[in-house]
Scaffold this active site. Sequence first.
Site, short mmCIF file in Angstrom:
data_model
loop_
_atom_site.label_atom_id
_atom_site.label_comp_id
_atom_site.label_asym_id
_atom_site.label_seq_id
_atom_site.Cartn_x
_atom_site.Cartn_y
_atom_site.Cartn_z
N CYS A 149 39.84 43.93 36.83
CA CYS A 149 40.03 42.54 36.88
C CYS A 149 40.68 42.08 35.77
O CYS A 149 41.55 41.12 35.55
CB CYS A 149 38.71 41.86 37.44
SG CYS A 149 37.26 42.44 36.35
N ASN A 318 37.80 37.66 40.28
CA ASN A 318 37.66 38.89 39.82
C ASN A 318 37.26 39.68 41.33
O ASN A 318 37.40 40.90 41.30
CB ASN A 318 36.63 39.27 38.92
CG ASN A 318 35.06 38.73 39.37
OD1 ASN A 318 34.89 37.41 39.33
ND2 ASN A 318 34.15 39.49 39.66
#
Length: 351
Positions: A149, A318
């Site tokens: 992420c 994320n």
Amino acid sequence: MIRAGVVGASGFAGGELIRLITQHPGLELTFLGGSSSAGRRPSELHPGLRDNRGLTVQPVTEDVADRVDVLFLATPAPVSAELSSLFADRVPAIVDLSGAFRIRTPELHDRWYPKVERRSDLADRFVYGVPELIGDRLKDAALISLPGCYATAITLGLAPLTLGLGLRLKTVVVDGKSGSSGGGVQLRTSDLHPFRAGAIAPYSPAGHRHAAEVGDFLERSRPGTIGSLSMSAYGVPNVRGLLTSSYVFTDEEVDRRELNRAYLRFYKGHPFVRVRRHDETLIPVPDPQAVLGSNYADVTVLLDEEGGRIVVLAALDNLVKGAAGQAVQVTNLRFGLPEETGLTQQPVMPA
């Protein structure tokens, strides 16, 4: 319909994959895999889900290869390495969300993932990178490794400078802040509410493996691009979302207006990267809350003339653009579907 299986169905990324796949017009969820959650329905594991599709989590066996066209691995890196070895060349596509195959250079992999043993031949075959940068390599790819992420945000922020303008970045210092969902569902004392609420926790202040994969990718993409890239990571009280602030130092001359034009030009035609002025909305952006629940990444570039640096900000969810959404995005490209299929959800704000 493209038959999709998810291994690691009980985790946050696994839950997001289930949510996105069941809303996707071209994907059919045909298998859910796991160990400790075997026998449970998706709605038991993820309270927001109600459409179980008649599926329960099952142990992963070799016959899964006959039931899927794409197998998503939302599993810890050692498990992904093992399952990739088992299913490589047996299913049309594997999309791995873990760090097992992100870093190509063996020595660098061993440094950041010392407990992850992987087959070297598979490491060479995995296609790695954010889809905006490697889309042409995803067509017919059998093995796909998603960036982390943080790595997604950092790479999207730096690529217009390196791959677009061709700048050599002498030094890059990254400050990363992420919500608690980035740590997964494991129970740790530091993640208990009395410690996490209101905290800014420097959990990785002197280096992060996502920065290592960014450096490895950019160096392979254009050798000599970056002199050094370092990162500090902090946990913040948010549940979802992250923000990376990349402070870039270069000896080359740069112009404020040309920087903005370069970013707009670089991401023209890429629907999930929104190049923004930091003062264009009611709140300064990029801000993770402005992308939550969506597959968008917001990117802003600024020139700090007094400080002699370029400041690049990137925000994303994320669990979506940083994980499950990006996994669906690469699957669309892999199977020849329009890139945005099943991913047009707008951000939820406030959230």
